[in-house]
Motif scaffolding. Structure first.
Motif, short mmCIF file in Angstrom:
data_model
loop_
_atom_site.label_atom_id
_atom_site.label_comp_id
_atom_site.label_asym_id
_atom_site.label_seq_id
_atom_site.Cartn_x
_atom_site.Cartn_y
_atom_site.Cartn_z
N LEU A 116 -54.40 -47.18 10.62
CA LEU A 116 -52.96 -47.45 10.54
C LEU A 116 -52.68 -48.87 10.98
N ALA A 117 -51.84 -49.54 10.23
CA ALA A 117 -51.36 -50.85 10.66
C ALA A 117 -50.35 -50.62 11.79
N GLN A 118 -50.14 -51.61 12.61
CA GLN A 118 -49.25 -51.46 13.76
C GLN A 118 -47.82 -51.09 13.35
N ARG A 161 -43.53 -46.99 12.92
CA ARG A 161 -42.57 -46.27 12.09
C ARG A 161 -42.81 -44.75 12.18
N ILE A 162 -44.08 -44.34 12.13
CA ILE A 162 -44.41 -42.92 12.23
C ILE A 162 -44.02 -42.39 13.61
N ASN A 172 -39.84 -43.14 -2.20
CA ASN A 172 -40.31 -44.27 -1.40
C ASN A 172 -41.50 -43.80 -0.55
N HIS A 173 -42.62 -43.51 -1.22
CA HIS A 173 -43.80 -42.98 -0.54
C HIS A 173 -44.45 -44.01 0.37
N ARG A 174 -44.26 -45.27 0.06
CA ARG A 174 -44.86 -46.30 0.91
C ARG A 174 -44.26 -46.27 2.31
N ARG A 175 -42.97 -46.00 2.39
CA ARG A 175 -42.29 -46.01 3.69
C ARG A 175 -42.25 -44.64 4.36
#
Length: 97
Positions: free
Chosen positions: A29-31, A36-37, A64-67
């Motif tokens: 996971l990116a920071q 966000r999660i 908006n699956h990316r977000r």
């Protein structure tokens, strides 16, 4: 009357071990994704499962699956999201020391 047999406690413990996923089991996971999660997990833990249902419907509408894709059960980060949500729910009901 039935006879109840109790086996070796160590054997029983080995059969019923529940393996908790470690951080390494989730895709990297990116920071900003992690933050966000975590934020959404806190929000859903605080406001309830209805909020999660609304977010799932919003995900279907906006695509908006990316977000927001991690809310969907088939997303690779969904396990991390669930773990954070449950952790936040436990924190909310655990009395302070």
């Amino acid at each position: 009357m039935r006879e109840l047999r109790i086996g070796n406690a160590e054997e029983a413990a080995e059969r019923h071990v529940v393996r908790r996923p470690a951080e390494a089991d989730y895709p990297r996971l990116a920071q900003d994704e992690k933050e966000r999660i975590d934020k959404v997990a806190r929000f859903v833990a605080r406001d309830g499962d209805l909020t999660e249902t609304i977010l799932l419907r919003l995900l279907k509408i906006t695509k908006n699956h990316r977000r927001w894709g991690f809310i969907s059960p088939d997303h690779p980060h969904h396990g991390y999201y669930l773990r954070r949500k449950i952790s936040e729910q436990c924190r909310a009901i655990r009395p302070p020391r």
